[in-house]
Design an enzyme around this catalytic site. Sequence first.
Site, PDB file in Angstrom:
ATOM      1  N   LYS A  27     -18.609  -0.208  -5.209  1.00 22.86           N
ATOM      2  CA  LYS A  27     -19.933   0.382  -5.482  1.00 22.86           C
ATOM      3  C   LYS A  27     -20.844   0.947  -7.000  1.00 22.86           C
ATOM      4  CE  LYS A  27     -22.827  -0.250  -1.735  1.00 22.86           C
ATOM      5  NZ  LYS A  27     -23.395   0.951  -0.460  1.00 22.86           N
ATOM      6  N   ARG A  97     -25.876   6.910  -1.100  1.00 18.51           N
ATOM      7  CA  ARG A  97     -24.944   5.237  -0.474  1.00 18.51           C
ATOM      8  C   ARG A  97     -23.417   5.149  -0.692  1.00 18.51           C
ATOM      9  NH1 ARG A  97     -26.577   0.719  -4.959  1.00 18.51           N
ATOM     10  NH2 ARG A  97     -26.351  -0.654  -3.717  1.00 18.51           N
ATOM     11  N   GLY A 106     -18.349   0.484   9.595  1.00 16.63           N
ATOM     12  CA  GLY A 106     -18.044   1.925   9.810  1.00 16.63           C
ATOM     13  C   GLY A 106     -18.593   2.739   8.739  1.00 16.63           C
ATOM     14  N   MET A 108     -20.984   5.014   6.420  1.00  9.35           N
ATOM     15  CA  MET A 108     -21.862   5.799   6.278  1.00  9.35           C
ATOM     16  C   MET A 108     -22.988   4.717   5.867  1.00  9.35           C
ATOM     17  SD  MET A 108     -24.623   8.740   5.426  1.00  9.35           S
ATOM     18  CE  MET A 108     -25.064   7.815   3.878  1.00  9.35           C
ATOM     19  N   ARG A 357     -21.660  -7.284  -6.460  1.00  9.84           N
ATOM     20  CA  ARG A 357     -20.061  -7.300  -6.622  1.00  9.84           C
ATOM     21  C   ARG A 357     -19.870  -9.264  -5.893  1.00  9.84           C
ATOM     22  NH1 ARG A 357     -20.754  -5.339  -0.459  1.00  9.84           N
ATOM     23  NH2 ARG A 357     -22.231  -6.529   0.075  1.00  9.84           N
ATOM     24  N   HIS A 475     -25.420  -9.797   9.248  1.00 11.23           N
ATOM     25  CA  HIS A 475     -24.493  -8.840   9.473  1.00 11.23           C
ATOM     26  C   HIS A 475     -23.831  -9.998  10.322  1.00 11.23           C
ATOM     27  CE1 HIS A 475     -20.963  -6.691  11.770  1.00 11.23           C
ATOM     28  NE2 HIS A 475     -21.827  -6.088  10.703  1.00 11.23           N
ATOM     29  N   SER A 783      21.703 -20.483   3.620  1.00 10.69           N
ATOM     30  CA  SER A 783      19.950 -20.713   3.960  1.00 10.69           C
ATOM     31  C   SER A 783      19.950 -19.551   4.787  1.00 10.69           C
ATOM     32  CB  SER A 783      19.388 -22.060   4.925  1.00 10.69           C
ATOM     33  OG  SER A 783      18.710 -21.681   5.298  1.00 10.69           O
ATOM     34  N   GLY A 785      19.166 -16.636   7.646  1.00 12.98           N
ATOM     35  CA  GLY A 785      18.642 -16.734   9.034  1.00 12.98           C
ATOM     36  C   GLY A 785      17.703 -15.509   8.740  1.00 12.98           C
ATOM     37  N   THR A 786      16.756 -15.480   8.097  1.00 11.03           N
ATOM     38  CA  THR A 786      16.371 -13.579   8.127  1.00 11.03           C
ATOM     39  C   THR A 786      15.664 -13.226   9.971  1.00 11.03           C
ATOM     40  OG1 THR A 786      14.209 -14.547   7.323  1.00 11.03           O
ATOM     41  CG2 THR A 786      15.498 -13.768   5.878  1.00 11.03           C
ATOM     42  N   ASN A 787      15.409 -14.120  10.346  1.00 12.08           N
ATOM     43  CA  ASN A 787      15.022 -13.250  11.936  1.00 12.08           C
ATOM     44  C   ASN A 787      16.088 -12.761  12.938  1.00 12.08           C
ATOM     45  OD1 ASN A 787      12.277 -15.194  11.287  1.00 12.08           O
ATOM     46  ND2 ASN A 787      13.308 -16.398  12.795  1.00 12.08           N
ATOM     47  N   ASP A 788      17.537 -13.734  12.289  1.00  9.49           N
ATOM     48  CA  ASP A 788      18.874 -13.261  13.255  1.00  9.49           C
ATOM     49  C   ASP A 788      18.921 -11.578  12.120  1.00  9.49           C
ATOM     50  OD1 ASP A 788      20.103 -13.619  15.353  1.00  9.49           O
ATOM     51  OD2 ASP A 788      19.986 -15.753  15.007  1.00  9.49           O
ATOM     52  N   CYS A 850      15.061 -19.100   6.193  1.00  9.30           N
ATOM     53  CA  CYS A 850      14.731 -20.327   6.823  1.00  9.30           C
ATOM     54  C   CYS A 850      14.298 -19.814   7.898  1.00  9.30           C
ATOM     55  CB  CYS A 850      15.153 -21.522   7.593  1.00  9.30           C
ATOM     56  SG  CYS A 850      17.081 -20.938   8.886  1.00  9.30           S
ATOM     57  N   TYR A 870      14.058 -22.372  -2.811  1.00  4.32           N
ATOM     58  CA  TYR A 870      13.539 -22.887  -2.106  1.00  4.32           C
ATOM     59  C   TYR A 870      13.128 -21.660  -0.491  1.00  4.32           C
ATOM     60  CZ  TYR A 870      16.386 -24.170   2.477  1.00  4.32           C
ATOM     61  OH  TYR A 870      18.046 -24.191   2.784  1.00  4.32           O
TER      62      TYR A 870
HETATM   63  P1  ADP Z   1     -24.960  -1.297   2.216  1.00  2.00           P
HETATM   64  O1  ADP Z   1     -23.686  -1.026   0.932  1.00  2.00           O
HETATM   65  O2  ADP Z   1     -25.167  -1.712   3.479  1.00  2.00           O
HETATM   66  O3  ADP Z   1     -25.650  -2.929   1.412  1.00  2.00           O
HETATM   67  P2  ADP Z   1     -26.595   0.031   0.225  1.00  2.00           P
HETATM   68  O4  ADP Z   1     -25.783   1.441  -0.595  1.00  2.00           O
HETATM   69  O5  ADP Z   1     -25.995  -1.127  -0.722  1.00  2.00           O
HETATM   70  O6  ADP Z   1     -25.507  -0.126   1.281  1.00  2.00           O
HETATM   71  O7  ADP Z   1     -27.904   0.095   0.611  1.00  2.00           O
HETATM   72  C1  ADP Z   1     -28.712  -0.419   1.125  1.00  2.00           C
HETATM   73  C2  ADP Z   1     -30.271  -1.005   1.419  1.00  2.00           C
HETATM   74  O8  ADP Z   1     -30.624  -0.366   0.259  1.00  2.00           O
HETATM   75  C3  ADP Z   1     -29.859  -2.046  -0.012  1.00  2.00           C
HETATM   76  O9  ADP Z   1     -31.032  -3.168   0.414  1.00  2.00           O
HETATM   77  C4  ADP Z   1     -30.388  -1.289  -1.346  1.00  2.00           C
HETATM   78  O10 ADP Z   1     -30.646  -2.697  -2.423  1.00  2.00           O
HETATM   79  C5  ADP Z   1     -30.924  -0.340  -1.150  1.00  2.00           C
HETATM   80  N1  ADP Z   1     -31.288   0.175  -1.628  1.00  2.00           N
HETATM   81  C6  ADP Z   1     -29.932   1.416  -1.887  1.00  2.00           C
HETATM   82  N2  ADP Z   1     -30.281   2.358  -2.712  1.00  2.00           N
HETATM   83  C7  ADP Z   1     -31.760   1.911  -3.096  1.00  2.00           C
HETATM   84  C8  ADP Z   1     -32.593   2.331  -3.860  1.00  2.00           C
HETATM   85  N3  ADP Z   1     -32.178   3.503  -5.218  1.00  2.00           N
HETATM   86  N4  ADP Z   1     -33.771   2.053  -4.200  1.00  2.00           N
HETATM   87  C9  ADP Z   1     -34.050   1.040  -3.810  1.00  2.00           C
HETATM   88  N5  ADP Z   1     -33.199   0.696  -3.242  1.00  2.00           N
HETATM   89  C10 ADP Z   1     -32.106   0.988  -2.454  1.00  2.00           C
HETATM   90 MG    MG Z   2     -25.834  -3.003  -0.572  1.00  2.00          MG
END
Ligand code: ADP
Ligand code: MG
Length: 900
Positions: A27, A97, A106, A108, A357, A475, A783, A785-788, A850, A870
């Site tokens: 990010k 973020r 997982g 935050m 991304r 999700h 050939s 035989g990498t298992n054995d 093989c 091969y």
């Molecule tokens: P995730 O990795 O779960 O997508 P993000 O860090 O991208 O988490 O943020 C979650 C949401 O909050 C997203 O919709 C993002 O666009 C929004 N968000 C994050 N930072 C800002 C910001 N500075 N202003 C407005 N919206 C934000």
């Molecule tokens: Mg995001």
Amino acid sequence: MSKKYVYKFGGGIADGTAKMKNLLGGKGANLAEMAGLGIPVPPGFTITTEMCTVYYKMDRNYPSELYDQVEEGIDHIEKVMGKKFNDPENPLLISVRSGARVSMPGMMDTVLNLGLNDTTIQGLIKTSGNERFAWDSYRRFVQMYGDVVMGLKPERKEEEDPFEVILHEKKVAVGAKYDTDLTTGDLKDLVSKFKAMIKERKGQDFPEDPAEQLWGSINAVFGSWMGARAITYRKLNNIPEDWGTAVNVQAMVFGNMGDDSATGVAFTRDPATGNNRFYGEYLVNAQGEDVVAGIRTPQPINDASITGPGQVTLESLMPKVYKQLESIYQNLEKHYQDMQDIEFTIEKGRLWMLQTRNGKRTVQAALKIAVDMVEEGLIDKKTAILRITPDQLDQLLHPMFDPADKKKANKLGKGLPASPGAATGKVVFHADDAVEWAEKGEKVILVRIETSPEDIGGMNAAEGILTARGGRTSHAAVVARGMGKCCVAGCADIAIDYAKNQFAAAGQVIKAGDYISIDGTSGEVFKDRIKTIPPQITGYFGTLMSWADSFRKMKVRANADIPSDAKKAVEMGAEGIGLCRTEHMFFEGDRITAVREMILAGDEAGRRKALAKLEPIQKEDFVGIFKAMGDRPVTIRLLDPPLHEFLPNEPAQQKEVADDLGVSPELIKEKVEALHELNPMLGFRGCRLGLIFPEISEMQVRAIFSATVECHRNGLKVVPEVMIPLVGTVKEFTVLRDITVAAADEIMKSSGVKFDYLVGTMIEIPRAALIADQIAAEAQFFSFGTNDMTQMAFGYSRDDAGKFLGFYLEKGILPSDPFQTLDQEGVGQLVQMGIERGRSARPNLKVGICGEHGGDPASVEFCHRVGMDYVSCSPFRVPLARLAAAQAALRGEVGEYTTA
Ligand code: ADP
Ligand code: MG
Ligand code: MG
């Protein structure tokens, strides 16, 4: 100078670039890159992933220079925004973020609107002139901070988010349908109720000091790296702990400032099909994750994204902003040369980009996008080939619904086609149940109102996922596509009742344990099981595979024992058979009786009598395989397994066999006992069988050569390759080679048909690798035989390794299962030495593999590196191996192998 831990971006500067993902997280690196491109990004800074590692090294403390650098970072944001953090008049609000190298559930959740307290809210009201907006932001902030930083977010599925409970009660009390229906007064009241609840539950006040809020959030991001969910995910995906996560701190921009504000997410191409159309969703007067959370139904950004009647597109609502968004997305796609997944926010008609991304996509979309981008001139064929992960192809090589059977099926409803493929299984409603049932060997479909990161384990265990709520960016949809699982999302036709463990649809009730079928390509949901049909390599898949074939240096063969497998292998693109295990033919029908007769015979004459019955049957098998393979090479291995495998152990079955053969059950019992070995894997098997009972080998090679003659007479010029297994000394090989040559001579003479053939060996005993030069002086091909070989190099019995391998993997004693992916460091040396020594004696020695490893992408790369001719693998993995071989060749060209 102190070490740089903070990288600033926005307001005309960018300390980082997209190349710095390892240091800044995905990010952060992309925010810097966008800022550098002059794309509007709210200013901010990224605390590096290195700091995450330092934080844990210092027992959850920071070096003093970090505090200074963060302060500088805040200064930078303040300057660009013309606002001050904790300023009662004109307060700066920020978001915190998380962001690792790869996006990771997982971690935050983001905290938005940080910096608000009972004083600064007044400033926000004044500067925005919008009291409702200010309180909406405050309400969100207290909730997010309470949830993710103070730990009030529920951990278990039965629990509810305490903030959501209060919010829901409020909505009911005032008759509000959506959050947007709440008044300023309602929101004010919610803030005070939220704070009271926090005090009650946590025994501490909600922090009013913005600096405390900021550091609390930074701690929480770094802390989440060692959270249980993140650890599980890392384990599941082989992500090293020392990668760490970065923290992004960024000025807030507000999509919740009224009807001229909005927030949205989009893909530059369709992530499910790969179609080249801008695709996305947005919500007016909303913030952050409202779009994916399913609070209100998101609207399509353009006509191409419309899914139903009455929807209002962003393009029609805010045409100028939409045009700008369009030009930014085109710019980004050109710049990154890949499909992008973007987040944007519109504040009072002004567009801000918050994330970009490379978008997750289904394998179908990945293939189409790669091929399209080559045709558009955006990337070259090599890049396209390297972009597909061989393992992804696996999904395409699984069955789909049989159209005829599907037509007859009882349809329960239709949702969004969120992740393609077809799945049939028993309904479960909880992730835990999915895991539990799957462990028992059941195929399950996970059915949820919507999914959350807690459900990952269950989604992974399920054949497919069905949700009642959420769009194609929900999700469930995103995660399922990442996993390559079939998913139908937002199926409003089903009414789920968790309490009763059932759902209702189309006037029927489906209970947990009932079968359903879901089609992630069409979005349809059906009752009962639907027949599936095998996949085919056509369209974009076919195009990409043909490009891959043009770059690879190794051939790809298949392991196939019967004609139907051989046919499948050819369909999958196999260029020959690398391993045909003759013993697999011994089990079918009445053959096993003749095999047993042979084993039970007391002398050579008895054995020959039984073998004479087998010979014509084996010959027919070989004719079938040769025909299926056409002019492709076929390597046939002589009998390999210990003989006891052909006799039953149970008294009842022993009696049955005795009756079949007309002998006494005692004789069978005696023979079984006589054949009993303490360690059959290292016992009387492989070439040892053919050396002690040459009549067995004679029969097999005669069958091979008479099948060859028959094919030649029918115009098919077969060149069989006879392979002698488990050779450890030269003599073992030459004795059996001589038997083979004698049989060939005799058959050529008696038939008057001349044919070519090869006699080679498997290299699977470490000693064979050591004396490979001597063996190669006699043998025409190797050939591996990498298992054995793995079994013998490690000293792990393949049959018993299950008892400790799991532990070894879990504790990191082994990096991976050496039976699945070749141990290049150890076993690989034997292979490499075997090839070098072998070719020193016979420069044009043909070499292949093989073992199971022939279909494992990393092992295929190794095979390329050490100069094999091969690889051979199971028919369904042939396309993976073809792609992996091409990628190995391309990486080799630039010296960038993925494994050392
Ligand atoms: P995730 O990795 O779960 O997508 P993000 O860090 O991208 O988490 O943020 C979650 C949401 O909050 C997203 O919709 C993002 O666009 C929004 N968000 C994050 N930072 C800002 C910001 N500075 N202003 C407005 N919206 C934000
Ligand atoms: Mg995001
Ligand atoms: Mg999130």
